[in-house]
Scaffold this active site. Structure first.
Site, PDB file in Angstrom:
ATOM      1  N   CYS A 123       0.871  -1.181   0.000  1.00 22.74           N
ATOM      2  CA  CYS A 123       0.000   0.000   0.000  1.00 22.74           C
ATOM      3  C   CYS A 123       0.903   1.224   0.000  1.00 22.74           C
ATOM      4  O   CYS A 123       1.625   1.459   0.968  1.00 22.74           O
ATOM      5  CB  CYS A 123      -0.913  -0.006   1.214  1.00 22.74           C
ATOM      6  SG  CYS A 123      -1.967   1.456   1.346  1.00 22.74           S
ATOM      7  N   CYS A 131      -4.897   6.759  -3.719  1.00 24.85           N
ATOM      8  CA  CYS A 131      -4.311   5.417  -3.759  1.00 24.85           C
ATOM      9  C   CYS A 131      -2.877   5.557  -4.239  1.00 24.85           C
ATOM     10  O   CYS A 131      -2.636   5.961  -5.379  1.00 24.85           O
ATOM     11  CB  CYS A 131      -5.111   4.509  -4.688  1.00 24.85           C
ATOM     12  SG  CYS A 131      -4.426   2.830  -4.830  1.00 24.85           S
TER      13      CYS A 131
END
Length: 266
Positions: A75, A207
């Site tokens: 991530c 993101c």
């Protein structure tokens, strides 16, 4: 059992971060509890829970539990948040190394500005395309630590990210699912992106791996060159890469929101 945590927003991605160096919490066994506290308006609310743990190969490792209880891969924004958190705990220096899913990464912390250095992307395939639909143009598939499918559009604010994102996320072309990035090219160094994230099963405000995926696919399609400013609803990230993608960095700010404690048995 009491959970001490800090909540951090990294360009709009929000995370619950836990110092788990004692090993009290389990990413798998405690996943239902972590999923429950990620529920917005019903608990803390977050895109995921990040457990910082010891590593024999790096300054630390981290495990990331998505808001649906599944384990996440890399991530980008989560890595920036946990690197900042590690520095607050006195781990490492301004340059830190960390491990996730067996891969080693580095990050640099400069106040609240954090840069993560990515490893080269895994598979990328400009021919692995889902159906063209509703005015979007297929870009391609790429693995930037998690799988992404990039599509281009002339006006990203007009895209039904919730509906179309869910449709593409489950498309047969992606048996394991994928994050879906809708990209508007503003110029060769500036993108506007909205992302539907697997594991959150919704659009997120930003993101990090999606910023990297969107930048590289845009470059491969001849639409962008490094450095690339990537605007999300939650703010801006900057992606830098070289010609063979052996050097990729993702940079942006992190914002600590608050610290607190919860009880898993209530």
């Amino acid at each position: 059992m009491k959970l001490n945590f800090i909540k951090i927003s990294a360009t709009g991605n929000d995370f619950i971060l836990v110092d788990n160096r004692s090993g009290v919490w389990s990413a798998r066994d405690d996943a239902p509890f972590f999923s429950a506290i990620c529920r917005h308006r019903l608990s803390v609310g977050a895109d995921g829970v990040i457990l910082l743990e010891p590593s024999s190969r790096a300054d630390f490792r981290y495990l990331h539990v998505n808001s649906d209880g599944s384990l996440a891969g890399m991530c980008g924004n989560g890595s920036r948040a946990v690197a900042w958190f590690a520095r607050q705990l006195g781990i490492g220096g301004d340059e830190l190394s960390f491990e996730i899913n067996g891969n080693l990464y580095t990050a640099r912390v400069e106040g609240r500005h954090v840069t993560t250095a990515f490893i080269p992307p895994g598979e990328y395939d400009l021919n692995r395309l889902a159906d063209d639909d509703d005015g979007v143009t297929p870009g391609g598939y790429i693995d930037t630590g998690v799988p992404h499918y990039v599509l281009f559009t002339g006006e990203v604010t007009a895209v039904d990210v919730a509906g179309r994102g869910a449709w593409y996320r489950r498309h047969p072309a992606f048996p394991e699912g994928a994050n879906i990035d809708f990209v508007q090219v503003l110029d060769s160094h500036h993108l506007r992106v909205r992302t539907y994230e697997r594991g959150v099963e919704a659009e997120t405000l930003a993101c990090g791996t999606g910023a990297v995926a969107s930048s590289i696919i845009s470059h491969l399609r001849g639409r962008a060159s490094s450095p690339v400013e990537v605007d999300f609803p939650g703010g801006q990230l900057v992606v830098v890469f070289n010609a063979d993608f052996s050097g990729i960095t993702l940079a942006g700010t992190v914002d600590p929101v608050y610290a607190g404690e919860l009880w898993s048995d209530l």
